[in-house]
Write an enzyme that holds these catalytic residues in place. Structure first.
Site, PDB file in Angstrom:
ATOM      1  N   SER A 134       1.298  -3.707  -6.025  1.00 50.92           N
ATOM      2  CA  SER A 134       1.265  -5.152  -6.265  1.00 50.92           C
ATOM      3  C   SER A 134       1.024  -5.964  -5.007  1.00 50.92           C
ATOM      4  O   SER A 134       0.394  -7.016  -5.051  1.00 50.92           O
ATOM      5  CB  SER A 134       2.586  -5.588  -6.906  1.00 50.92           C
ATOM      6  OG  SER A 134       3.674  -5.245  -6.064  1.00 50.92           O
ATOM      7  N   GLN A 137      -2.513  -2.143  -0.681  1.00 48.55           N
ATOM      8  CA  GLN A 137      -3.085  -0.859  -1.064  1.00 48.55           C
ATOM      9  C   GLN A 137      -3.178   0.026   0.177  1.00 48.55           C
ATOM     10  O   GLN A 137      -3.130  -0.458   1.315  1.00 48.55           O
ATOM     11  CB  GLN A 137      -4.436  -1.010  -1.740  1.00 48.55           C
ATOM     12  CG  GLN A 137      -5.583  -1.503  -0.894  1.00 48.55           C
ATOM     13  CD  GLN A 137      -6.846  -1.725  -1.738  1.00 48.55           C
ATOM     14  OE1 GLN A 137      -6.781  -2.109  -2.911  1.00 48.55           O
ATOM     15  NE2 GLN A 137      -8.008  -1.502  -1.149  1.00 48.55           N
ATOM     16  N   ASP A 287      13.808  -0.580  -2.810  1.00 43.62           N
ATOM     17  CA  ASP A 287      12.642  -0.555  -3.712  1.00 43.62           C
ATOM     18  C   ASP A 287      12.330   0.902  -4.060  1.00 43.62           C
ATOM     19  O   ASP A 287      11.196   1.366  -3.911  1.00 43.62           O
ATOM     20  CB  ASP A 287      11.448  -1.227  -3.032  1.00 43.62           C
ATOM     21  CG  ASP A 287      10.357  -1.631  -4.028  1.00 43.62           C
ATOM     22  OD1 ASP A 287      10.661  -1.697  -5.236  1.00 43.62           O
ATOM     23  OD2 ASP A 287       9.222  -1.867  -3.606  1.00 43.62           O
TER      24      ASP A 287
END
Length: 516
Positions: A134, A137, A287
């Site tokens: 999100s 990359q 995360d």
């Protein structure tokens, strides 16, 4: 009043949902129910856009809406126990398979940030992204020294989109505070503020690199987890270069099984890593969805993507540890008392009643493996208890709760027989012993000894100065008392003089009237 820009964003969100055939969600909301008939005027209503499954349509809608919505889908993807299989399987693709941006754009960002061409920075650079998420990359590359690395590049214009969506969240939070009775307890504005801080931190790859370096030091030479090395000379705010790792994604269960992974040990180590980061290091990876976790067979983790990390205050850390340990020991009264003491529930809460409510929620899940626990029911009961006792949301703990849910979700996938409580309890008991036991007190004293030894020669002069100050203070106090006594005597004398003067004046006035 919602500003026009945010109103347009809200309209866009609903348009995206409708365009992906999710109008049954949009039009069933309270806001749109009165005008749902207008859907027939939309071209999407008549087009055969519902040929894809609902899971695909939900995933595509989240991708179109942007990074914040993708992160929401990533969080949900770890909880297959709470979602239908078809939706959960599609949301997994949001972990590292978000549509990439163009190679030319990636090269342009890298060259601008590094101040050199791709060929100057790398011996080889693969234009095809290895993974796309999100916020950024990742491309593979080879340094001129021959080392294999990955290059992480922020998405273009991502800050503007994130600020727009966070602005909308603030507006919704204000709306909730005005019209929702539970808002005071749930503290939506503070939750959004905490979310904004962690999300914006993720847009600085230098900060992420520093987070990775710190966690790498914390787990240096560990058998539990490996953190790749950062290449600092090629790391900037929008570009990060780090060692390339090779492992099996933790979500590829069949591939792990074929490779001979030790699922039980992996699940137990996942719990240990979580508690180690939270209580030993007070610095945790926040995360930990499967797209960021890999396995070095048979049972060693490899972690990447440290854009979101969490820390706790010492008081929150202490209260949490005590709560966890009391919970594992089924000491529900202690749990209730700690919640009141920490201010998480109002001081007027009746301990006995709160203890009983906690027992009714927690007791049914003990001595059960993860696969036998209905977390949907558990969450529902927890929400009901929180509302009943006016339990306030702690924004500083939201990241921790999210991470714990991710860890528990991974445990369900890897080893559903895991007894979460028995795995975590020995760690916390050891932590308490190390922090609160006699050895910990002696260690703390020894740690402070050099500072005390450095100040020791000054102790006699400090004692003399303290005694001198005390004597001086005593003298001043005695002098002050004498002054007060003299002042009191003078006031008494003045008072007597005034009374006599008034008496004589009254007598003279009376005599004057008498002889007139």
């Amino acid at each position: 009043m919602i500003r026009p820009k945010l109103l347009l964003r809200l309209i866009h969100i609903n348009w995206v949902l409708v365009s992906h055939g999710l109008d049954e969600i949009v039009l069933k909301t309270h806001l749109f129910r009165p005008i749902r008939f207008l859907a027939v005027f939309s071209p999407y209503y008549w087009l055969s856009r519902k040929s894809d499954s609902r899971g695909v349509r939900i995933r595509q809608a989240l991708e179109d809406l942007g990074p914040i919505y993708v992160k929401f889908g990533q969080a949900l993807s770890t909880r297959k126990d709470l979602l239908p299989d078809d939706i959960a399987d599609e949301l997994v693709k949001l972990q590292d398979r978000v549509p990439p941006f163009a190679n030319e754009v990636a090269r342009s960002i890298i060259e601008k940030e590094l101040g050199m061409s791709i060929n100057q920075a790398f011996a080889e650079f693969n234009p095809q992204p290895l993974a796309s998420a999100s916020v950024a990359q990742v491309h593979t590359a080879v340094l001129h020294s021959g080392e294999d690395v990955v290059v992480k590049v922020l998405r273009p214009d991502i800050e503007e989109r994130i600020h727009s969506d966070i602005g909308l969240l603030y507006e919704l939070a204000r709306f909730a505070e005005r019209f929702w009775s539970d808002a005071r307890r749930l503290r939506p504005m503070e939750v959004v503020t905490e979310f904004e801080r962690t999300t914006l931190d993720e847009l600085d790859l230098v900060r992420e690199a520093a987070n990775a370096a710190k966690i790498r030091r914390n787990f240096e030479n560990s058998e539990l987890i490996y953190i790749p090395e950062i290449h600092w000379p090629l790391t900037r705010q929008k570009v990060m270069v780090m060692e390339r790792i090779h492992g099996i994604p933790v979500g590829e269960i069949e591939q792990l099984r074929v490779g001979g992974a030790d699922f039980k040990l992996l699940a137990e180590r996942g719990v240990e890593i979580f508690f180690t980061q939270v209580f030993r290091d007070n610095f945790f990876h926040a995360d930990m969805h499967p797209g960021n976790i890999f396995v070095d067979l048979p049972a060693k983790y490899i972690a990447v993507d440290f854009g979101i990390v969490g820390t706790l205050s010492l008081s929150d850390q202490h209260y949490l540890a005590e709560n966890f340990l009391a919970f594992f020991n089924r000491d529900y009264r202690k749990v209730a008392e700690m919640h009141v003491e920490s201010g998480w529930v109002p001081p007027s809460t009746r301990i006995e009643e709160f203890e009983s409510a906690i027992r009714s929620v927690c007791e049914p899940i003990f001595e059960k493996p993860l696969r036998d626990i209905s977390f949907g029911q558990l969450l529902l009961r927890l929400f009901q208890t929180a509302r009943r006792f006016d339990m306030h949301v702690q924004p500083q703990l939201v990241l921790l709760q999210k991470t714990l849910l991710n860890i528990e979700g991974l445990g369900r996938q890897l080893y559903p027989e895991l007894d979460l409580w028995q795995t975590a309890k020995p760690f916390l008991e050891k932590w308490f012993q190390e922090r609160m036991g006699p050895k910990a007190k002696i260690k703390k004293l020894l740690k402070q000894f050099p500072e005390f030894a450095e100040q020791f020669p000054e102790v006699p002069s400090l004692i003399y100065k303290a005694l001198d100050n005390a004597a001086y203070a005593k003298q001043r106090s005695e002098a002050h008392n004498r002054e007060l006594a003299l002042l009191r005597q003078q006031m008494d004398k003045n008072h007597r003089t005034t009374v006599w003067a008034m008496f004589i004046s009254a007598a003279l006035i009376s005599a004057a009237f008498f002889f007139s």
